[in-house]
Design a protein around this motif. Structure first.
Motif, PDB file in Angstrom:
ATOM      1  N   UNK A 175       3.924   5.956  -5.320  1.00 36.57           N
ATOM      2  CA  UNK A 175       3.888   6.030  -6.783  1.00 36.57           C
ATOM      3  C   UNK A 175       2.905   7.090  -7.248  1.00 36.57           C
ATOM      4  N   UNK A 176       1.767   7.177  -6.589  1.00 36.55           N
ATOM      5  CA  UNK A 176       0.776   8.188  -6.944  1.00 36.55           C
ATOM      6  C   UNK A 176       1.299   9.597  -6.684  1.00 36.55           C
ATOM      7  N   UNK A 185       0.839  -1.211   0.000  1.00 34.36           N
ATOM      8  CA  UNK A 185       0.000   0.000   0.000  1.00 34.36           C
ATOM      9  C   UNK A 185       0.865   1.247   0.000  1.00 34.36           C
ATOM     10  N   UNK A 186       1.890   1.263   0.824  1.00 39.28           N
ATOM     11  CA  UNK A 186       2.762   2.436   0.890  1.00 39.28           C
ATOM     12  C   UNK A 186       3.484   2.666  -0.430  1.00 39.28           C
ATOM     13  N   UNK A 187       3.889   1.601  -1.092  1.00 39.87           N
ATOM     14  CA  UNK A 187       4.558   1.740  -2.388  1.00 39.87           C
ATOM     15  C   UNK A 187       3.617   2.352  -3.425  1.00 39.87           C
ATOM     16  N   UNK A 188       2.361   1.929  -3.430  1.00 36.69           N
ATOM     17  CA  UNK A 188       1.396   2.484  -4.387  1.00 36.69           C
ATOM     18  C   UNK A 188       1.066   3.939  -4.053  1.00 36.69           C
ATOM     19  N   UNK A 219      -1.391   8.060 -17.664  1.00 33.42           N
ATOM     20  CA  UNK A 219      -0.249   7.702 -16.831  1.00 33.42           C
ATOM     21  C   UNK A 219      -0.681   6.851 -15.650  1.00 33.42           C
ATOM     22  N   UNK A 220      -1.820   7.185 -15.052  1.00 33.57           N
ATOM     23  CA  UNK A 220      -2.325   6.390 -13.945  1.00 33.57           C
ATOM     24  C   UNK A 220      -2.680   4.973 -14.409  1.00 33.57           C
TER      25      UNK A 220
END
Length: 218
Positions: A13-14, A7-10, A60-61
């Motif tokens: 990324x956002x 979750x933290x990685x995503x 991009x998303x």
């Protein structure tokens, strides 16, 4: 449940993706929004292929695996397949009242009528909050009275009045109490902004107050 690291990685990324685009300026109220060059405003209001910037952001998303869920005046919500039952709320403004509410909800972990907050990250002038995915409530019949009571009770707390009695099912007492506590906490700092779009529910029917405040602008 997906791991906290995923979750933290995503979330991070956002933040990086949104950081590539212009954000809502502090003096946005004095401007015609489309001239403010605020990409999330464009996405929220004019998200289509006709607007190149909005389309590029959505592309991009999508390339990063994020799917568009919905949008509001100052941001939008996306999800990622690697994080089931989790959504990511993006705000183009660091001083959005939602950030303060997300911190409040995180600090009140365990209250069933507040959203579960998994992560909060800021950077590049934006904020991303990872939280549990919830469902819309269809406000029919007796629930309409409950909806009004939630909003009015939060308002009473915000102006320093005692929590009013609610003539309804005792099952709803806790959500009314939660609304009042929110109003008290943000009294003098934010305005109460509870409507049908920011009271949602879990699959078990539990009502959750999701985005109840907005900053008072003087």
């Amino acid at each position: 449940m997906v791991s906290k690291d995923v979750i933290q990685n995503k979330t991070a990324a956002l933040v990086r993706i949104i950081g590539m685009f212009p954000h809502l300026p502090d003096d946005w109220q004095a401007m015609d929004p489309p001239q403010g060059d605020a990409i999330l405003w464009y996405v929220a209001s004019y998200a289509s292929e006709k607007d190149t910037r909005a389309y590029n952001l959505l592309s991009m998303l999508a390339d990063a695996g994020f799917g568009f869920v919905g949008s509001g005046c100052f941001g939008m919500v996306v999800r990622h397949d690697t994080c089931p039952d989790v959504v990511f709320k993006i705000s183009a403004r660091l001083n959005d009242a939602y950030g303060a509410f997300a911190l409040y909800a995180r600090d009140c972990a365990g209250n069933p009528h507040l959203p579960v907050i998994y992560d909060i990250q800021t950077g590049y002038g934006c904020m991303v909050v990872a939280l549990e995915e919830l469902q819309r409530v269809h406000w029919y019949d007796d629930l309409c009275g409950l909806h009004d009571a939630i909003g009015s009770t939060a308002y009473e707390g915000a102006i320093g009045n005692e929590c009013p009695e609610f003539d309804g099912s005792p099952d709803y007492f806790d959500v009314i109490k939660c609304a009042y506590e929110i109003g008290c906490y943000f009294s003098g700092v934010a305005s109460i902004d509870i409507h049908g779009e920011n009271i949602m529910q879990r699959t078990d029917g539990t009502l959750v107050i999701t985005d109840p405040v907005s900053y008072t602008r003087v």
